[in-house]
Design a protein around this motif. Structure first.
Motif, PDB file in Angstrom:
ATOM      1  N   PHE A 103       0.437  -1.260  -0.068  1.00 60.39           N
ATOM      2  CA  PHE A 103       0.412   0.063  -0.110  1.00 60.39           C
ATOM      3  C   PHE A 103       0.719   1.069  -0.139  1.00 60.39           C
ATOM      4  O   PHE A 103       0.398   2.020  -0.651  1.00 60.39           O
ATOM      5  CB  PHE A 103      -1.106   0.307   0.953  1.00 60.39           C
ATOM      6  CG  PHE A 103      -2.302  -0.468   0.894  1.00 60.39           C
ATOM      7  CD1 PHE A 103      -3.381   0.165   0.421  1.00 60.39           C
ATOM      8  CD2 PHE A 103      -2.832  -1.955   0.743  1.00 60.39           C
ATOM      9  CE1 PHE A 103      -4.859  -0.399   0.784  1.00 60.39           C
ATOM     10  CE2 PHE A 103      -3.619  -2.741   0.883  1.00 60.39           C
ATOM     11  CZ  PHE A 103      -4.753  -1.597   0.033  1.00 60.39           C
ATOM     12  N   GLN A 104       2.165   1.247   0.785  1.00 55.14           N
ATOM     13  CA  GLN A 104       2.547   2.515   0.531  1.00 55.14           C
ATOM     14  C   GLN A 104       3.531   2.721  -0.537  1.00 55.14           C
ATOM     15  O   GLN A 104       3.297   3.993  -0.769  1.00 55.14           O
ATOM     16  CB  GLN A 104       3.997   2.479   1.906  1.00 55.14           C
ATOM     17  CG  GLN A 104       3.584   2.316   3.073  1.00 55.14           C
ATOM     18  CD  GLN A 104       4.763   1.907   4.226  1.00 55.14           C
ATOM     19  OE1 GLN A 104       5.686   2.475   4.128  1.00 55.14           O
ATOM     20  NE2 GLN A 104       4.835   1.459   4.929  1.00 55.14           N
ATOM     21  N   LEU A 105       3.682   1.552  -1.675  1.00 50.40           N
ATOM     22  CA  LEU A 105       4.599   1.505  -2.707  1.00 50.40           C
ATOM     23  C   LEU A 105       2.904   1.647  -3.494  1.00 50.40           C
ATOM     24  O   LEU A 105       3.439   2.036  -5.032  1.00 50.40           O
ATOM     25  CB  LEU A 105       5.136   0.230  -2.844  1.00 50.40           C
ATOM     26  CG  LEU A 105       6.283   0.213  -2.552  1.00 50.40           C
ATOM     27  CD1 LEU A 105       6.768  -1.364  -2.147  1.00 50.40           C
ATOM     28  CD2 LEU A 105       7.577   1.034  -2.510  1.00 50.40           C
ATOM     29  N   LEU A 106       1.366   1.702  -3.076  1.00 49.73           N
ATOM     30  CA  LEU A 106       0.837   1.660  -4.755  1.00 49.73           C
ATOM     31  C   LEU A 106       1.350   3.105  -4.939  1.00 49.73           C
ATOM     32  O   LEU A 106       1.313   3.060  -6.858  1.00 49.73           O
ATOM     33  CB  LEU A 106      -0.352   1.555  -4.047  1.00 49.73           C
ATOM     34  CG  LEU A 106      -0.942   0.568  -3.825  1.00 49.73           C
ATOM     35  CD1 LEU A 106      -2.906   0.394  -3.190  1.00 49.73           C
ATOM     36  CD2 LEU A 106      -0.574  -0.524  -4.746  1.00 49.73           C
ATOM     37  N   PRO A 107       1.475   4.042  -4.838  1.00 53.09           N
ATOM     38  CA  PRO A 107       1.304   5.631  -5.839  1.00 53.09           C
ATOM     39  C   PRO A 107       2.419   5.147  -7.024  1.00 53.09           C
ATOM     40  O   PRO A 107       2.631   5.588  -7.768  1.00 53.09           O
ATOM     41  CB  PRO A 107       1.826   6.889  -4.320  1.00 53.09           C
ATOM     42  CG  PRO A 107       0.961   6.448  -3.781  1.00 53.09           C
ATOM     43  CD  PRO A 107       1.259   4.309  -3.273  1.00 53.09           C
ATOM     44  N   THR A 125       4.340   8.221  -0.870  1.00 55.76           N
ATOM     45  CA  THR A 125       4.340   6.705  -0.391  1.00 55.76           C
ATOM     46  C   THR A 125       2.698   7.862   0.512  1.00 55.76           C
ATOM     47  O   THR A 125       2.856   8.654   0.556  1.00 55.76           O
ATOM     48  CB  THR A 125       5.345   6.012   0.719  1.00 55.76           C
ATOM     49  OG1 THR A 125       5.692   6.556   2.018  1.00 55.76           O
ATOM     50  CG2 THR A 125       6.042   5.554   0.337  1.00 55.76           C
ATOM     51  N   GLN A 126       1.901   6.650   0.493  1.00 54.44           N
ATOM     52  CA  GLN A 126       0.486   6.259   1.873  1.00 54.44           C
ATOM     53  C   GLN A 126       0.303   5.828   2.301  1.00 54.44           C
ATOM     54  O   GLN A 126       1.177   4.383   2.114  1.00 54.44           O
ATOM     55  CB  GLN A 126      -0.848   6.998   0.365  1.00 54.44           C
ATOM     56  CG  GLN A 126      -0.456   8.414  -0.609  1.00 54.44           C
ATOM     57  CD  GLN A 126      -2.054   8.744  -1.338  1.00 54.44           C
ATOM     58  OE1 GLN A 126      -1.638   7.638  -2.089  1.00 54.44           O
ATOM     59  NE2 GLN A 126      -3.268   9.454  -0.474  1.00 54.44           N
ATOM     60  N   GLU A 127      -0.483   5.086   3.519  1.00 53.64           N
ATOM     61  CA  GLU A 127      -0.985   4.249   3.914  1.00 53.64           C
ATOM     62  C   GLU A 127      -1.772   3.499   3.432  1.00 53.64           C
ATOM     63  O   GLU A 127      -2.326   3.633   2.480  1.00 53.64           O
ATOM     64  CB  GLU A 127      -1.249   5.170   5.740  1.00 53.64           C
ATOM     65  CG  GLU A 127      -0.387   5.978   6.051  1.00 53.64           C
ATOM     66  CD  GLU A 127      -0.824   7.081   7.148  1.00 53.64           C
ATOM     67  OE1 GLU A 127      -1.975   6.294   7.198  1.00 53.64           O
ATOM     68  OE2 GLU A 127      -0.634   8.035   7.446  1.00 53.64           O
TER      69      GLU A 127
END
Length: 998
Positions: free
Chosen positions: A743-747, A855-857
């Motif tokens: 999820f942190q790497l999705l962007p 990154t996002q959470e």
């Protein structure tokens, strides 16, 4: 799912086993009490097809036939004459040098050679008969409507590729890269063979060559001498080294500089080039020690050479010509759950609720063929999957930001014309519009798949495309799906020939094999390594199996030791469509086995023999067009099984029917990397395995590995034990750890897809591609990179708690790597291959220095995750620099109203303060281009890795203005964290350009 796989399982004398949740204990159980679903369908078959229905002619592949004729010895080759210069190339006549050999067909006397310098980095070489009539045109020419051909771009005085030819002793040609003077392709010294059912050309290769591609196949990434690659779309359950679903006649060759001792690398970079044979016929590529022999059963020689000279450039050059990968919707990068065996809406929703109960993110719920009424496309079972109940469930699913994807098979049920209750409007509509393939006599071609006797849409008719759209649109009104899963599109049939033509009164019929979960079906073995973790129980099971085997051997008849193989002789001027004289090394032997027969006929007269490899590709094309009409403006989400060059322009792909074994977990990596070369970055496999029973350790490791694949889905077969990640506590915890990183790497992953979609970049990358100077990485396929920034080194061996891996450039001093978990730099190992600690529940992940990640959470869905604050990870390289990009849009639209590109740069410098102590200064610059504003959210923190000395100041400045923030420096890890930044930039981090200094 693959019928041949299930048939194989049904013949195995293994006990059915059941896994007790959260334990490793197994026991033999009765099928009626297995915890896996056993209900398979609501229809009751009236007749079972005989197993002999899918048995073809006894054939011996040419490469295994000691009596096979050698065309290079028997045939005369061609002579080139009548050179005619053109603006960007030339044409010439090729004439047979002597008497026709007619080894595997009828020799073509006169050919035309066309050479075009289409672009600086692309050369086109075409050889085809000089006289093509409407009657024989389909034998040779691949229609550009079906598969676009690269076009002339510009005429240049200086091209990077030069074509030269000779007539000594017969016509042969060389392709040379001018910048390096390398001959990258040479047929000199071999003969060209061109017959109506057999074409052969040979290119010489350097000893120890490095070849990649030529798929689809389950194999390591690098293709070694001694292999044969068969390209013929087959419904075959992931056999190692056998041809399977996709047809990709493209290879990448990489050459390393020769140094002392041979191919061991040097300070100079390697060079790469690509070769694409635009041909949809059955093909066979033989890799010998010093040459590669290419054989096809028809078509023309339509070669495209890409000069590179790097792997990145070759792949981009190729993908931009066959079709750039479709841009995925953002939500498709979330987690997907499926199995064959969710037998009703209630069970399907129960799985969704279990993910919520155990707080495991779930993006998309899938249904396999369980939902169908009698396995019929576009027709829900009214008892188990009624439309009204389904709509209510899907409304609840969509309200939570989750999605739904059902399966669609390629075959359409033909109802029993003598049974009014068997009516099927989907068939009637297609039949009335002439949308299905025919027999040579003009009658319907009727094969057999899951629902019974079936017909097959003819994608070479406009009527089939229109019917497919209308049918899909009507069904979507009843079942509001978000994407589609296209299966069995090779196209598969469970019988040889039009077996249903005179048997429709028996419809619906049952396949010749028992399905997993049916009474009497003997199916699944104990999980791999059960003998290690459960020694006593395994010994007892082994005794039972050996006793059964001994009893069976006493009653079995004598086995045959000889086989009379069918060998056909060419008839001059004619083609043997069903049994061509040259026998390719096909996984099913006879081309008609487990597929529509080669003589199945399209409405335009084209035989399936000439276009079989295109069927799945055309189905994906038509599904994409239908979905754009049904959901205007939205990017279609399609996962398909059978693909061709350019299919990535329409869909993603999953790895097919793999096994719950560590070997297949490993094979998922080279399979994914090969799909990257083919322009299909949206790829994943059936995590934890499709066939057989998974176990806790395997599923633990696999759920973590697949978290770093673009397409992340768990899927298994009917009758096997459950393998959702919450079945075992350790798997659940490991999944959450890996998902948190994902999820942190999705962007970042979404940005990689943007570059793939716009430039033909790869998403998953082999180490050799990112580090072209290191010849030792030519075989490396147990690790991989996501883009250039993330290195993944999974455990792929049962029982191991460490893994050996390399950190390219670390020993040499050119690269730096940071452990994802503790954020400290990796120590330089004493040797290149180093051992990494990796206990169960841990997958080693590293950030490569020189990269900045936005990154996002993690949240339960991507919709919620996209609402969280942003953070930056700034991983400095050895020189204290880093950069990165971020692409932003609405995540849905084919043509977004607004987009944004963010360019990020970072730099640290170490200097001496007044007390002559080393201190660090930091600068991070952000440049914003675009109008998209929805994700202009607060910046939570900036983490800088590779900071060798404490900061010179604790005062943070943004655009030269002091801001309030918390600054923490950890000398042991050389990490600097700047937090509490939510109020800077008015809480809108991507609104404008800005700079942060310290």
């Amino acid at each position: 799912m693959t019928a041949s796989r299930i048939s194989h399982w049904a013949q195995q004398a293994f006990m059915l086993t059941s896994l007790l949740a959260n334990t490793s204990d197994f026991a033999a159980v009765d099928t009626s009490r297995t915890m896996a679903p056993t209900s398979i369908t609501s229809f009751q078959a009236q007749f079972t097809v005989a197993p002999t229905a899918d048995v073809g002619a006894p054939l011996l592949p040419n490469i295994e036939d000691p009596n096979a004729r050698d065309a290079q010895v028997e045939c005369p080759g061609y002579l080139a004459t009548h050179l005619d210069l053109k603006d960007c190339g030339f044409t010439a006549q090729l004439s047979l040098l002597g008497e026709a050999c007619d080894v595997y067909g009828t020799d073509i006397q006169d050919l035309v050679l066309t050479v075009e310098h289409q672009a600086k980095t692309r050369l086109h070489v075409n050889i085809q008969p000089s006289h093509i009539t409407p009657e024989n045109g389909s034998w040779y020419i691949l229609n550009e409507t079906w598969v676009p051909a690269p076009q002339q771009e510009e005429c240049l005085d200086a091209s990077d590729l030069v074509f030269s030819w000779t007539n000594t002793p017969s016509f042969g040609f060389n392709v040379t890269r001018t910048s390096s003077q390398e001959v990258i392709f040479s047929t000199d010294g071999s003969k060209l063979i061109y017959e109506n059912q057999f074409i052969e050309f040979v290119t010489s290769m350097d000893e120890g060559y490095n070849l990649y591609g030529l798929g689809e196949v389950i194999h390591g990434l690098r293709l070694q001498p001694g292999l044969t690659r068969t390209i013929y779309a087959a419904d075959a359950g992931d056999p190692v080294d056998g041809n399977i679903y996709g047809s990709h006649p493209f290879y990448l060759e990489t050459r390393y500089p020769r140094v002392q001792g041979g191919n061991t690398g040097s300070k100079d970079s390697s060079t790469s080039h690509g070769v694409y044979l635009r041909n949809a016929h059955a093909q066979e590529i033989l890799m010998h020690d010093t040459n590669v022999t290419w054989r096809t059963l028809g078509g023309d020689i339509d070669l495209y050479f890409f000069s590179g000279p790097s792997q990145t450039e070759v792949t981009s050059q190729y993908i931009q010509q066959i079709g750039l990968p479709v841009m995925q919707q953002y939500w498709t990068l979330g987690y997907h759950q499926c199995r064959w065996g969710y037998e009703n809406w209630s069970m399907t929703e129960e799985v969704v609720n279990n993910f919520a109960k155990f707080e495991i993110p779930l993006e998309t719920m899938w249904n396999d063929i369980d939902y169908m009424k009698g396995y019929r496309d576009f027709d829900n079972d009214p008892i188990r999957f009624p439309y009204d109940e389904g709509k209510e469930f899907l409304d609840r699913l969509h309200a939570k930001g989750q999605h739904y994807v059902p399966i669609i098979d390629a075959a359409i049920y033909h109802p029993n014309p003598w049974n009014e209750s068997d009516a099927y409007q989907v068939f009637n509509d297609g039949n009335e519009t002439g949308s299905f393939m025919l027999n040579p006599d003009g009658s319907l071609y009727i094969g057999q798949v899951w629902p019974g006797f079936t017909v097959f849409p003819d994608w070479m008719t406009m009527s089939a495309s229109k019917w497919w759209l209308q049918t899909m649109a009507a069904w979507q009104m009843k079942v509001p799906f978000d994407g589609l899963w296209i299966d069995m599109n090779e196209v598969s049939s469970f019988c040889v020939g039009s077996c249903g033509s005179k048997n429709l009164s028996q419809n619906p019929v049952h396949p010749a094999f028992k399905l997993p979960g049916e009474p009497g079906a003997l199916v699944f073995e104990y999980p791999e390594g059960f003998n290690i973790t459960n020694a006593t129980e395994a010994a007892s099971a082994q005794y039972g199996s050996s006793t059964q085997a001994a009893a069976a051997s006493k009653t079995a008849g004598p086995s045959s030791t000889t086989t009379d193989y069918l060998r056909t002789t060419p008839i001059i001027g004619e083609r043997n469509i069903n049994q061509p004289p040259y026998v390719i090394n096909h996984v099913h032997g006879d081309l008609a086995v487990h597929a529509t027969s080669p003589n199945a006929t399209h409405h335009n007269g084209v035989k399936e023999y000439d276009v079989h490899n295109l069927y799945g590709h055309q189905l994906l094309q038509n599904t994409y067009r239908a979905m754009t009409a049904i959901m205007p403006g939205k990017r279609p989400f399609i996962i398909g099984r059978s693909t061709f060059a350019g299919s990535g322009n329409y869909s993603g792909h999953w790895g097919g029917d793999n096994f719950s074994k560590f070997t297949y977990m490993y094979f998922s990596i080279p399979q994914a990397l090969s799909m990257s070369l083919f322009g299909l970055p949206m790829f994943g496999v059936d995590t934890c395995g499709f066939g057989g029973n998974s176990d806790e350790e395997l599923c633990n490791r696999w759920m973590m590995l697949s978290a770093f694949f673009p397409f992340y889905r768990n899927h298994n077969v009917l009758g096997a034990i459950s393998q959702e990640p919450y079945v075992w506590e350790s798997v659940m915890e490991a999944t959450k750890v890996a998902m948190n990183i994902r999820f942190q790497l999705l962007p970042y992953m979404y940005t990689l897809f943007y570059h793939a979609h716009t430039s033909g970049d790869t998403v998953m990358r082999a180490l050799a591609w990112e580090f072209p100077k290191d010849a030792l990485l030519a075989d490396a396929d147990r690790q991989f990179l996501l883009g250039s920034a993330i290195l993944v080194t999974p455990v792929l061996t049962q029982g191991h708690t460490t893994v050996d891996g390399v950190f390219p450039g670390l020993v040499e001093g050119t690269d730096v790597y940071y452990d994802w978990y503790n954020q400290s730099a990796m120590n330089v190992p004493k040797k290149k291959n180093t051992t990494i600690e990796a206990p169960l529940g841990h997958i080693p992940v590293y950030v490569r220095g020189g990269n900045i990640l936005a990154t996002q959470e993690m949240r339960m869905t991507t919709r919620e995750a996209r609402k969280t604050d942003w953070s930056l990870i700034v991983a400095m390289d050895k020189d204290g620099r880093a950069n990165g990009t971020l692409y932003l849009d609405d995540g849905v639209s084919i043509e977004p109203e607004a987009t944004k590109i963010v360019i990020m740069g970072g730099q640290v410098a170490v200097l001496a303060d007044q007390a002559r102590r080393n201190v660090t200064t930091l600068r991070v610059d952000v440049f914003v281009d675009g109008e998209f504003t929805d994700l202009d959210l607060p910046l939570a923190n900036v983490t800088v890795l590779g900071v060798a000395a404490p900061p010179a100041s604790l005062q943070v400045k943004v655009d030269k203005k002091n801001v309030t923030a918390c600054v923490e420096y950890c000398a042991e890890r050389q990490r600097l964290v700047i937090s509490d930044l939510q109020q800077v930039l008015d809480g809108k981090v991507w609104r404008k350009n800005w700079s942060l200094t310290l």
